[in-house]
Every structure is written in structure tokens, then in C-alpha cells.
Scaffold this motif. Structure first.
Motif: not given
Length: 206
Positions: A137-152, A182-189
Motif C-alpha cells: 500500500x502507498x499510505x504508511x500506518x501508525x501501527x501503535x494505533x492498533x496497540x502494536x509495540x515495536x517488538x510486535x 506474540x503472534x496469537x496476541x497480535x492476531x487478536x489485536x
């Protein structure tokens, strides 16, 4: 491992059965020659993996896969085709297929089946190199808006690169169980179903 093989060329489907059953871990429980048969046979046998061609008369393999996955989100479908069409690859990814291989790479079929059975997604080298271009995609997204941490995000990038849990754990110096959590939690988020959808999400939003 119980497998159904669907290919509109009967000689191909019979040959695939012979090749696959040379491995004692694989049992081909049914053969079919159309998308319609794929839906019927899947519902009858509930195989561990459905190995299916894409271009077939009547209902295509992609149409059949979409119907099956709509009813059973845990269905594991591995596409085996001679076609490297961009639209086919995108469709296979978006409906939630577990893999996409070219028939020319016949030596990869058994390892791919075992990888999918173990929970991985498998895409041939030719496909992997195209995914970022097809889904980027062209538009970058702020992953933190999805509660995604740097480690995530590091974990997500590993999944998007096609790495297994073990490979991600070795890269990030984490245990394999921690990566799995981590992957399980990310999928839930992100309210996603599996690793394939996670990779699509990443390429669509990076």
C-alpha cells in the motif's frame, strides 16, 4: 496427514496421489477434478489439507476455496498451479489460502504439505518475491494505533518475510513459545485469522 487432491487433469491427480503416498505420513483420501467436487469432497472427508489446482472448468479452485473457507475458517488449502498470474496470487492470499506453489517445483510439494500441516504458510520463491509489489500500500500506518509495540512489529515483519516461529525466535533471541504467544496476541489485536492475513495486513499498511 489426510489430503484431498483436486486437478482437472485426471492423469495429474493420479500421479500426484502416487507421489504423495510414497511418503508414509501422507494419505490421499480422495481425488477430484473440479471446484464443485472440491467443495463436496472437502465437506465429506474434512481433510487436513486440500491440494488444489486453480484453473478448472466450471467453478475454479479459487471460487471453491472461498466457499470452503467461508464455512470452515480453519481449512488448509494449498494451491498447485502452472500459472503465476498476479490476480490469482492476490485472490489466494486474500481468501486465506495456506500456500501457492507452481507445479514445476514438484519436489517442493511434499515439504510444502508438511509445512502447512505444521501451521506454516508456504509460497514458492517466485510468489514470495511478488507479494510486496502486489500487496504493497502507498499510505504508511501508525501501527501503535492498533496497540502494536515495536517488538510486535518485529514479529510481524518476520511473519511477512515467511519465517517460521523457530526462525523468528532465533533472529530475535526469544523462545519459540514466546513468539507463538506474540503472534496469537497480535492476531487478536488486529482481529485477523492467521499468519497469511497478518502478512497481507503488513504489506497493505507498511
Amino acid at each position: 496427514m489426510k489430503v484431498i487432491v483436486i486437478d482437472d487433469d485426471r492423469l495429474v491427480s493420479v500421479s500426484l496421489k502416487t507421489i504423495l503416498e510414497a511418503d508414509p505420513e501422507i494419505e490421499v483420501v480422495a481425488l477430484g477434478n473440479s471446484g464443485g467436487e472440491a467443495v463436496v469432497l472437502y465437506n465429506e472427508y474434512k481433510p487436513d489439507i486440500l491440494l488444489m489446482d486453480i484453473r478448472m472448468d466450471g467453478m475454479t479452485g479459487l471460487e471453491a476455496g472461498e466457499l470452503i473457507l467461508a464455512e470452515d475458517r480453519d481449512a488448509r488449502i494449498l494451491y498447485l498451479t502452472t500459472f503465476l498470474d498476479d490476480e490469482y496470487i492476490i485472490k489466494a492470499l486474500k481468501i486465506g489460502a495456506k500456500g501457492y506453489l507452481l507445479k514445476q517445483a514438484f519436489e517442493s510439494i511434499v515439504p510444502a504439505l508438511k509445512a502447512v500441516y505444521s501451521g506454516q504458510s508456504v509460497f514458492g520463491d517466485e510468489i514470495v518475491t511478488k507479494i510486496p509489489m502486489l500487496l504493497g500500500g502507498e499510505a504508511a500506518v501508525d501501527f501503535s494505533a492498533y496497540s502494536i509495540s515495536e517488538r510486535d512489529l518485529e514479529i510481524i515483519e518476520g511473519v511477512a518475510q515467511g519465517l517460521s516461529n523457530r526462525e523468528i525466535s532465533e533472529t530475535l533471541f526469544l523462545s519459540e513459545g514466546t513468539v507463538r504467544n506474540y503472534i496469537s496476541n497480535i492476531l487478536d489485536k488486529l482481529e485477523l485469522r492467521d499468519r497469511t492475513q497478518l502478512a497481507i495486513f503488513y504489506f497493505n499498511h507498511k
